[in-house]
Motif scaffolding. Sequence first.
Motif, PDB file in Angstrom:
ATOM      1  N   LYS A  42    -100.098  20.403  15.546  1.00  0.00           N
ATOM      2  CA  LYS A  42    -101.365  21.053  15.200  1.00  0.00           C
ATOM      3  C   LYS A  42    -101.948  20.380  13.966  1.00  0.00           C
ATOM      4  O   LYS A  42    -101.244  20.098  13.005  1.00  0.00           O
ATOM      5  CB  LYS A  42    -101.140  22.550  14.932  1.00  0.00           C
ATOM      6  N   TYR A  43    -103.258  20.162  14.013  1.00  0.00           N
ATOM      7  CA  TYR A  43    -103.965  19.586  12.871  1.00  0.00           C
ATOM      8  C   TYR A  43    -105.098  20.517  12.469  1.00  0.00           C
ATOM      9  O   TYR A  43    -105.888  20.958  13.313  1.00  0.00           O
ATOM     10  CB  TYR A  43    -104.531  18.212  13.220  1.00  0.00           C
ATOM     11  N   THR A  44    -105.184  20.829  11.185  1.00  0.00           N
ATOM     12  CA  THR A  44    -106.232  21.703  10.657  1.00  0.00           C
ATOM     13  C   THR A  44    -106.959  20.998   9.521  1.00  0.00           C
ATOM     14  O   THR A  44    -106.322  20.429   8.625  1.00  0.00           O
ATOM     15  CB  THR A  44    -105.642  23.026  10.152  1.00  0.00           C
ATOM     16  N   TYR A  45    -108.277  21.059   9.578  1.00  0.00           N
ATOM     17  CA  TYR A  45    -109.098  20.412   8.546  1.00  0.00           C
ATOM     18  C   TYR A  45    -110.183  21.385   8.086  1.00  0.00           C
ATOM     19  O   TYR A  45    -110.870  22.003   8.916  1.00  0.00           O
ATOM     20  CB  TYR A  45    -109.751  19.147   9.092  1.00  0.00           C
ATOM     21  N   THR A  46    -110.345  21.542   6.781  1.00  0.00           N
ATOM     22  CA  THR A  46    -111.381  22.391   6.203  1.00  0.00           C
ATOM     23  C   THR A  46    -112.392  21.524   5.475  1.00  0.00           C
ATOM     24  O   THR A  46    -112.032  20.780   4.546  1.00  0.00           O
ATOM     25  CB  THR A  46    -110.778  23.416   5.227  1.00  0.00           C
TER      26      THR A  46
END
Length: 249
Positions: A42-46
């Motif tokens: 999983k990759y999360t970017y804000t």
Amino acid sequence: MFYLQGPAFGGTISLGKVDYADFANMDIAYGMIFDDYIKGIKYTYTDKDTKNIYTAMIGNFDSPYNDNVNGKMHYNGKQAYPESDAMHYVGLQAEMPISNKLMTGLAYHNIRSGELEDTQQIFEVAGEYKLDNNFKLGGVYALSNLDANKYDLGNSDQEQAYIFQLNYKGAKRTIPNTYGLWVAYKNIGELATFLPTYTNSFTGEQGYELGARYIFAKNLMGEVSYFNGNDIENDKTKTRWFGRLEYRF
């Protein structure tokens, strides 16, 4: 379980058996399609300027149709979903704050298996609006590409899932005597959901739900809810109470 997490490419990568849900940063929309662990990445970017949160997930999870209750979905009279095979999942989602009161979301879910007749694709939209410091109104809607008739389901409501919910206040686990109340209408179609997060309304049902949570002491939460509705497919009445006392440490 095996799990790694760290910064990468300006965001966060999680690898292994990863906790995953649709719209994890929204209250009302959280977990209508899926809320479980996936074996994958999983990759999360804000985005620092817009505060938009982007998430991508690729991996496998165990079939939810592996018991006598859920293993009933058929395709033209034959077993459609695997009883024990791994399901291959790809998910993309964006959670976008429009203002300090309005949060919106978009998501795409792709599920397939060697035993499936079709690749299942689910498109999802959501929105939550903070009416004031106490009330929040929200909704989430999902549409599947699968045809209910092909899967021996006679009601087209099985091809979609949606929630409309009003929240009052909110229980905070670390603050004693805080509480939250909610009222919701739910349609949880079998072809548009997999592993919803809900405790008192289930896949294949539609109806009204009332609930409350209360914090008795730090990390000690009580919950009670009431569901009144029907089975989407055969219109059989469904009513139930649910209660639990939960302590986290």
